[in-house]
Write an enzyme that holds these catalytic residues in place. Sequence first.
Site, PDB file in Angstrom:
ATOM      1  N   CYS A   2       2.522  -3.961   1.139  1.00  0.00           N
ATOM      2  CA  CYS A   2       2.654  -5.100   2.051  1.00  0.00           C
ATOM      3  C   CYS A   2       4.049  -5.725   1.956  1.00  0.00           C
ATOM      4  CB  CYS A   2       1.645  -6.176   1.701  1.00  0.00           C
ATOM      5  SG  CYS A   2      -0.045  -5.626   1.695  1.00  0.00           S
ATOM      6  N   ARG A  27       8.611   0.096   3.261  1.00  0.00           N
ATOM      7  CA  ARG A  27       7.710  -0.047   2.112  1.00  0.00           C
ATOM      8  C   ARG A  27       6.382   0.662   2.356  1.00  0.00           C
ATOM      9  NH1 ARG A  27       9.004  -5.040  -0.931  1.00  0.00           N
ATOM     10  NH2 ARG A  27       6.815  -5.408  -1.329  1.00  0.00           N
ATOM     11  N   TRP A  78      -0.605  -3.254   4.061  1.00  0.00           N
ATOM     12  CA  TRP A  78      -0.998  -1.945   3.533  1.00  0.00           C
ATOM     13  C   TRP A  78      -2.410  -2.157   3.005  1.00  0.00           C
ATOM     14  CZ3 TRP A  78      -1.848   0.305  -1.434  1.00  0.00           C
ATOM     15  CH2 TRP A  78      -1.733   1.706  -1.469  1.00  0.00           C
ATOM     16  N   ASN A 104       0.379 -10.571  -0.360  1.00  0.00           N
ATOM     17  CA  ASN A 104       0.505  -9.261  -1.012  1.00  0.00           C
ATOM     18  C   ASN A 104      -0.292  -9.299  -2.307  1.00  0.00           C
ATOM     19  OD1 ASN A 104       2.376  -8.759   0.943  1.00  0.00           O
ATOM     20  ND2 ASN A 104       4.135  -8.573  -0.433  1.00  0.00           N
ATOM     21  N   GLY A 105      -1.030  -8.238  -2.601  1.00  0.00           N
ATOM     22  CA  GLY A 105      -1.780  -8.191  -3.854  1.00  0.00           C
ATOM     23  C   GLY A 105      -3.276  -8.171  -3.606  1.00  0.00           C
ATOM     24  N   GLU A 491       7.480  17.485 -10.332  1.00  0.00           N
ATOM     25  CA  GLU A 491       8.104  16.707  -9.264  1.00  0.00           C
ATOM     26  C   GLU A 491       8.186  17.518  -7.972  1.00  0.00           C
ATOM     27  OE1 GLU A 491       8.677  13.712  -8.855  1.00  0.00           O
ATOM     28  OE2 GLU A 491      10.142  13.596  -7.238  1.00  0.00           O
ATOM     29  N   LYS A 495       6.508  16.207  -4.548  1.00  0.00           N
ATOM     30  CA  LYS A 495       7.278  16.042  -3.315  1.00  0.00           C
ATOM     31  C   LYS A 495       6.620  16.819  -2.172  1.00  0.00           C
ATOM     32  CE  LYS A 495      10.455  13.176  -4.151  1.00  0.00           C
ATOM     33  NZ  LYS A 495       9.370  12.447  -4.826  1.00  0.00           N
ATOM     34  N   GLU A 498       3.523  14.940  -1.086  1.00  0.00           N
ATOM     35  CA  GLU A 498       3.840  13.675  -0.431  1.00  0.00           C
ATOM     36  C   GLU A 498       4.357  13.870   0.988  1.00  0.00           C
ATOM     37  OE1 GLU A 498       5.646  10.339  -3.224  1.00  0.00           O
ATOM     38  OE2 GLU A 498       6.820  12.162  -3.317  1.00  0.00           O
ATOM     39  N   HIS A 514      -4.471  29.991 -18.448  1.00  0.00           N
ATOM     40  CA  HIS A 514      -5.658  29.285 -18.944  1.00  0.00           C
ATOM     41  C   HIS A 514      -6.472  28.692 -17.787  1.00  0.00           C
ATOM     42  CE1 HIS A 514      -4.345  29.791 -23.081  1.00  0.00           C
ATOM     43  NE2 HIS A 514      -3.123  29.600 -22.604  1.00  0.00           N
ATOM     44  N   LYS A 613       6.407   2.449  -0.728  1.00  0.00           N
ATOM     45  CA  LYS A 613       7.602   2.544  -1.576  1.00  0.00           C
ATOM     46  C   LYS A 613       7.386   1.817  -2.897  1.00  0.00           C
ATOM     47  CE  LYS A 613      11.866   3.720  -2.296  1.00  0.00           C
ATOM     48  NZ  LYS A 613      12.072   5.143  -2.623  1.00  0.00           N
TER      49      LYS A 613
END
Length: 618
Positions: A2, A27, A78, A104-105, A491, A495, A498, A514, A613
């Site tokens: 948010c 964001r 968000w 926000n929160g 990573e 990526k 995402e 394994h 973000k």
Amino acid sequence: MCGIIAYAGSEPVTPILVSGLRTLEYRGYDSAGIGVQNGDGKSAVTRALGVDDLAEAVSGQDWNGGAEPTVGIAHTRWATHGGVTIPNAHPHTSAEGRVAVVHNGIVENYIALRTELSDAGYLFSSETDTEVIAHLIARRVESGESLAAAVRCAARRIQGASSFVATSAAEPGVIVGVRLGNAGGIVVGIGDGFNLLASDVLAILPHTDLVVYLRSGEMASITASGAEYSDLSGMVLERSPARISRNFEAAARGEYPHFMAKEIAEQPEAVSSAMRRRVDFENGVVDLPELPYTDDEIRLIDRVILSGMGTSLHSCMYGAQMIEAVTGIPAQAENASELRYRSTSLNERTLVISVTQSGETADTLAAMDLATQSGAKQIALVEAEGTQATLVADGTLYLGAGQEIGVASTKTMMCSLTVLYQLAVYLGIHRGTLSAKRAIKLVSDLSRLPGLIAEMIDDDDHCEQLAHDRLGDKRHLLYLGRGALHPVAMEGALKMKELAYIHAEGYPAGEMKHGPIALISDDMPTVALAPQGALYDKMVGNINEVKARGGEVIALATYGDTTMPGLTDEVLWVPEAPEWIVPMITLIPMQQLAYHTSVALGHNPDKPRNLAKSVTVE
Ligand code: M6R
């Protein structure tokens, strides 16, 4: 996550709020709204599922009395509580629309508060937790309290981390903001004849560079002519604005089709900035004046914990390996969302290193709180200035990457690896475990980094071709690496998930047989990180195992390797480089493969779906 922007001044407020919301879009958000004071005793609220729709809706509005309103609040949401719908978008108002709130929160006790307020006759029109805040404030305002006093009462009633901003028709021209814990910040922007509140300094920068960052438990009450600060007990606080020096123009995309492409390309410059004023290349010395510890204190450290989330956790994994290798201190990387709830034996001999580009990641901050309670030493590696992580840590090592607009971390990860490298050398020197000769060699190796990264970036065409020819039509990918290349494999997979929405797994290559080996088929290519190094032969073994089961392999290998072309389906080349630099340069093709696959599939790599973000909720 948010975003909040609020303005009190004399200019028409809606264009200011809309442009603030556009700045906050990076964001990540799913709906947006604006509430302005238009003189009829109510907040005129407009909400939409996107900032473009919102801008169109407010531009056609006929405000009460014909005059453009000059005070208002706005939000990008968000979703946490309740679906992505217009009724759930902020601002939320009290029943008569006299109090408006953006938030926000998470209000953790919202069900109990909602029941209490419903029993008292308050009607709810959304599924959100935020709406209880509007009603809590309205109840106090109705009983004659000021907006600031009502916000203070509401802030004391709600549990969990939140930041919110409110207006009341009973006090036209006043906006009150409060920060409770680590659910994103509130920044006050001080102007000449106007003032602002925002969750993010980027939304303030077009108007002023004088700012005050609220700490947890602090409130700001602004009008066009001033700003007052207080805490939750009502005590007045003196806060002096600081001048910030961020180049807003740097945020522009320039010649690049996406911010992510630009940010990948900026990495040589970013790592140079991360070394500036810290690395003395001539004398082979790293100086980190931000750290407050004496050599004796550094010698007493007997354990290092590196904590972070997502990409920052992958940086921690690299940092743990290098710090342990260089200093001999046992070091481990921990997922902050696990660390915060684990029974630990942190103490004053433990050094906790938190990595967070935003400085506001809720889990990372909670793990830092745990470290504080345990008496551990704390260093934070942070990109965003003045954020909560920087306030909690004993010392902050700023990454110096420059504003990263793309939601996916690229240059901030590269800079965090660069700073962790410097930290390892610094600790080794000050602990006496690193000889002068070895320190000089490590510093000299680091001096090659910007050039090596630039070399990798120039070699982007092969990644683009692979994205089109081999990856775009796949649903699954396996990334394998060993040692300090294991976090790079993780990573690479993150990526790809995402940005291209392709299922990808990152594994230590030794783990493959394994379990993951059962997945190998012609439908699941493997990206094998196999540059020259101590574990090269082991990687060759793993690649053979994949090939023997009909798997396609894209290898990363060092120029001159004559084995890989015959063994694998494609080779991405990396230059010969020193041991601890190799993982950093290998990161570049991980970013490029994901970027180009995302673009090839028609996605927007700058704004991946469902992601934010800055993740300021747990
Ligand atoms: O701001 P932080 O570095 O604390 O953020 C941690 C993660 O949320 C972040 O790295 C996330 O994984 C990104 N989407 C990575 O691209």
